[in-house]
Design a protein around this motif. Sequence first.
Motif, PDB file in Angstrom:
ATOM      1  N   ASN A   1      27.929  -8.049  55.125  1.00 13.12           N
ATOM      2  CA  ASN A   1      28.839  -8.064  53.985  1.00 13.12           C
ATOM      3  C   ASN A   1      28.087  -7.597  52.742  1.00 13.12           C
ATOM      4  O   ASN A   1      27.051  -8.152  52.389  1.00 13.12           O
ATOM      5  N   ALA A   2      28.638  -6.599  52.060  1.00 14.56           N
ATOM      6  CA  ALA A   2      27.915  -5.952  50.961  1.00 14.56           C
ATOM      7  C   ALA A   2      27.654  -6.909  49.803  1.00 14.56           C
ATOM      8  O   ALA A   2      28.495  -7.751  49.487  1.00 14.56           O
ATOM      9  N   PRO A   3      26.491  -6.789  49.158  1.00 15.19           N
ATOM     10  CA  PRO A   3      26.221  -7.591  47.965  1.00 15.19           C
ATOM     11  C   PRO A   3      27.000  -7.061  46.765  1.00 15.19           C
ATOM     12  O   PRO A   3      27.274  -5.863  46.685  1.00 15.19           O
ATOM     13  N   LEU A   4      27.365  -7.949  45.853  1.00  9.89           N
ATOM     14  CA  LEU A   4      28.013  -7.552  44.598  1.00  9.89           C
ATOM     15  C   LEU A   4      27.009  -7.631  43.456  1.00  9.89           C
ATOM     16  O   LEU A   4      27.053  -6.847  42.516  1.00  9.89           O
TER      17      LEU A   4
ATOM     18  N   VAL B   1      20.548 -24.010  52.644  1.00 12.57           N
ATOM     19  CA  VAL B   1      20.726 -22.636  52.203  1.00 12.57           C
ATOM     20  C   VAL B   1      22.201 -22.478  51.831  1.00 12.57           C
ATOM     21  O   VAL B   1      23.073 -22.717  52.664  1.00 12.57           O
ATOM     22  N   THR B   2      22.489 -22.135  50.586  1.00 11.40           N
ATOM     23  CA  THR B   2      23.896 -21.964  50.198  1.00 11.40           C
ATOM     24  C   THR B   2      24.347 -20.515  50.374  1.00 11.40           C
ATOM     25  O   THR B   2      25.487 -20.258  50.713  1.00 11.40           O
ATOM     26  N   SER B   3      23.456 -19.566  50.147  1.00 10.59           N
ATOM     27  CA  SER B   3      23.776 -18.158  50.367  1.00 10.59           C
ATOM     28  C   SER B   3      22.807 -17.608  51.410  1.00 10.59           C
ATOM     29  O   SER B   3      21.594 -17.722  51.253  1.00 10.59           O
ATOM     30  N   THR B   4      23.376 -17.011  52.453  1.00  8.91           N
ATOM     31  CA  THR B   4      22.583 -16.588  53.609  1.00  8.91           C
ATOM     32  C   THR B   4      21.398 -15.707  53.226  1.00  8.91           C
ATOM     33  O   THR B   4      20.309 -15.822  53.783  1.00  8.91           O
ATOM     34  N   ASN B   5      21.633 -14.820  52.237  1.00 13.47           N
ATOM     35  CA  ASN B   5      20.571 -13.869  51.890  1.00 13.47           C
ATOM     36  C   ASN B   5      19.363 -14.525  51.221  1.00 13.47           C
ATOM     37  O   ASN B   5      18.353 -13.869  50.993  1.00 13.47           O
ATOM     38  N   LYS B   6      19.476 -15.829  50.913  1.00 17.18           N
ATOM     39  CA  LYS B   6      18.343 -16.539  50.301  1.00 17.18           C
ATOM     40  C   LYS B   6      17.340 -17.053  51.347  1.00 17.18           C
ATOM     41  O   LYS B   6      16.252 -17.511  50.990  1.00 17.18           O
ATOM     42  N   ALA B   7      17.722 -16.993  52.612  1.00 19.32           N
ATOM     43  CA  ALA B   7      16.799 -17.453  53.658  1.00 19.32           C
ATOM     44  C   ALA B   7      15.584 -16.534  53.692  1.00 19.32           C
ATOM     45  O   ALA B   7      15.735 -15.313  53.727  1.00 19.32           O
ATOM     46  N   LYS B   8      14.379 -17.126  53.687  1.00 22.85           N
ATOM     47  CA  LYS B   8      13.153 -16.315  53.641  1.00 22.85           C
ATOM     48  C   LYS B   8      12.952 -15.548  54.937  1.00 22.85           C
ATOM     49  O   LYS B   8      12.535 -14.408  54.932  1.00 22.85           O
ATOM     50  N   ALA B   9      13.231 -16.211  56.072  1.00 22.18           N
ATOM     51  CA  ALA B   9      13.130 -15.533  57.363  1.00 22.18           C
ATOM     52  C   ALA B   9      14.319 -15.957  58.212  1.00 22.18           C
ATOM     53  O   ALA B   9      14.818 -17.072  58.082  1.00 22.18           O
ATOM     54  N   ARG B  10      14.792 -15.030  59.052  1.00 21.78           N
ATOM     55  CA  ARG B  10      15.924 -15.309  59.930  1.00 21.78           C
ATOM     56  C   ARG B  10      15.524 -14.938  61.360  1.00 21.78           C
ATOM     57  O   ARG B  10      15.316 -13.759  61.667  1.00 21.78           O
ATOM     58  N   PRO B  11      15.402 -15.951  62.237  1.00 21.85           N
ATOM     59  CA  PRO B  11      14.933 -15.694  63.599  1.00 21.85           C
ATOM     60  C   PRO B  11      15.827 -14.713  64.355  1.00 21.85           C
ATOM     61  O   PRO B  11      17.049 -14.792  64.265  1.00 21.85           O
ATOM     62  N   CYS B  12      15.196 -13.798  65.087  1.00 20.93           N
ATOM     63  CA  CYS B  12      15.939 -12.797  65.875  1.00 20.93           C
ATOM     64  C   CYS B  12      15.420 -12.736  67.308  1.00 20.93           C
ATOM     65  O   CYS B  12      15.938 -13.400  68.176  1.00 20.93           O
ATOM     66  N   GLY B  13      14.379 -11.933  67.519  1.00 17.55           N
ATOM     67  CA  GLY B  13      13.906 -11.666  68.872  1.00 17.55           C
ATOM     68  C   GLY B  13      12.990 -12.754  69.414  1.00 17.55           C
ATOM     69  O   GLY B  13      12.443 -13.568  68.657  1.00 17.55           O
TER      70      GLY B  13
ATOM     71  N   GLY C   1      26.652 -14.027  45.204  1.00 14.72           N
ATOM     72  CA  GLY C   1      27.049 -12.615  45.118  1.00 14.72           C
ATOM     73  C   GLY C   1      26.126 -11.682  45.882  1.00 14.72           C
ATOM     74  O   GLY C   1      26.258 -10.468  45.790  1.00 14.72           O
ATOM     75  N   GLY C   2      25.215 -12.247  46.637  1.00 13.46           N
ATOM     76  CA  GLY C   2      24.199 -11.432  47.312  1.00 13.46           C
ATOM     77  C   GLY C   2      24.637 -10.871  48.653  1.00 13.46           C
ATOM     78  O   GLY C   2      23.890 -10.133  49.281  1.00 13.46           O
ATOM     79  N   GLY C   3      25.840 -11.249  49.118  1.00 15.84           N
ATOM     80  CA  GLY C   3      26.329 -10.746  50.400  1.00 15.84           C
ATOM     81  C   GLY C   3      25.520 -11.256  51.569  1.00 15.84           C
ATOM     82  O   GLY C   3      24.748 -12.218  51.437  1.00 15.84           O
ATOM     83  N   VAL C   4      25.718 -10.628  52.734  1.00 18.61           N
ATOM     84  CA  VAL C   4      24.978 -10.984  53.945  1.00 18.61           C
ATOM     85  C   VAL C   4      24.353  -9.701  54.487  1.00 18.61           C
ATOM     86  O   VAL C   4      25.071  -8.741  54.751  1.00 18.61           O
ATOM     87  N   PRO C   5      23.024  -9.679  54.630  1.00 18.40           N
ATOM     88  CA  PRO C   5      22.346  -8.446  55.049  1.00 18.40           C
ATOM     89  C   PRO C   5      23.000  -7.816  56.278  1.00 18.40           C
ATOM     90  O   PRO C   5      23.326  -8.518  57.237  1.00 18.40           O
TER      91      PRO C   5
END
Lengths: 141, 418
Positions: free
Chosen positions: A54-57, B380-392, A47-51
């Motif tokens: 996609n909005a978190p719930l 990682v099952t939920s993307t927002n759980k990743a501690k760091a996400r490579p960008c630049g 439910g945390g969405g994608v920064p």
Amino acid sequence: MAQYKGKGIFLICILLFGLTQSIQAQNVINGKKIYETRCLVCHQADGGGVPNMNAPLDGSTNVVGNDIGRLVKIVKNGFKDKVELDGYYYSNDMTPNPDLSNAAIADVLSFIRTSWSNKASLVTLAQVNNANKGNQKKNSK
Amino acid sequence: MKKIIYFLFLFLFCIGIFANAQDNAGLTLPAGFKANLFAENIGGARHIAITKNGVIFAKLNRANKQGQSIVRLEDTNKDGVADKITGLANYGGTGIYLNGNNLYASSNEAIFKYELNNNDEVLNPLSPVTVVTGLINRRQHESKSITFDKANHIYVNIGAYSNACQEQDRTPGSKGKMPCPILDSAGGIWKFDGNKENQTYGDGMRYATGLRNVVGLDWNTQTNKLYVSQHGRDQLNTFFPSLYTDAQNAELPAETFYEINEGDNAGWPYIYYDPSQHKKIVSPEYGGDGQKEGASNFINPAVAFPAHMAPMAVLFYTGDQFPAKYKNGAFITFHGSWNRAPLPQEGFFVAFVPFKNGKATGEWEIFANGFAGTIDGAKVTSTNKAKARPCGLAQGPDGSIYVSDDTKGTIFKISYNK
């Protein structure tokens, strides 16, 4: 007799309480299934969405807030507006769900309002019916 | 007793230092490479640029707690860690590029130019020159990444404000618009003059089209060609469940890396690239069934990566520090997926693409992994759980490379020990 009457009412109360609890649990179970098939891909398993996208719930003030009408409208019509949600903006359009019944909307909202760290009230069919009436009135104006 | 405690602390302190040096900031790297944390918690750092003296400028997606959206990081004592951190600007946006003494940065609508002095300090933090303005920003794919050729032309991606140019965006069964009207002003790469001011669409040219959302682009100075990495379309299974299963969607379409020539068309939204069939397949919004091949005039990718992993930055390595195989090859950061759900997410690494005789071989390998911070290779099952996400990505003057993360704002430094 009077003493039995008291106990009887007590028992009925317990039974009714249990029954409503299990109906509520069933709502949330139904809602979970709907969530998994329609919502999880964007809002994610936690439910945390994608920064930024996609909005978190989970923990969202809108999701656990009292404006059930707004939540019903978003589930039904999707969402395309640029608005700040708890300090952040999310860029993806939300898919509408025009085919979901009022009962299904009540179930899925009940699930997201009581899952993860969310501890808001369940949503009843009557609330969704009312919200739809309100939305139709607003739309016809 | 005090002495014992003192020595115990000293011992633990030494172990701490030793462990930090040995654990490569949590990253897994090829033999001989090491990594350390150059900076932490600077805010959501997207693209980065580095001066010839090694000063890094990071563009933040949105202003940090100090109200700044470009962070300047300097390692004055040369210990590999930034010790002088300042900032400027306050607009969101993701692009940054250093061209001589000119620092270019993008908002989601415009490109600005700053001037650096000999100490790599910005001379005009409050009054940048507006080089390009009025670029489309309609929420989706709004970021503007920039690079330059050797003749001081700017190349900027303008992402499509749509997933697949459907009549109703992200709606099950909705058909694709024909022709897709987005492509006249977005969904491609535009070219502008780095010397001019206040340019907009009419002053530049559409250099390439049919690119849904390019986030990484770099000029290959060896072959004098532009290379870009595209984020492929989402949700084939969600909108066309009769044609695609969850498992198929997790692998379709490829994330693509293209060599771009002027006038190229990569085919979005009409086709997508299927990495297992090695074919351009007609999008279901345009009558595709998962098998039907698209028009042959659309370009083929130089490399096809697994789906949804989100390639963020491209860096052609021109340094001498790394082993010879890396020279003139391309590093690409991957932000990590979200649209592989309900299957586990993938990405969250830096890939290396080998080049031979100026062309990508088509192969690729994971160069640096472990950014997500999962234990024992857990998914990682939920993307927002990743501690760091490579960008630049940026290459330092000594040939080390730097990788930014937009979760908390970490800058990793990766070097090679001969």
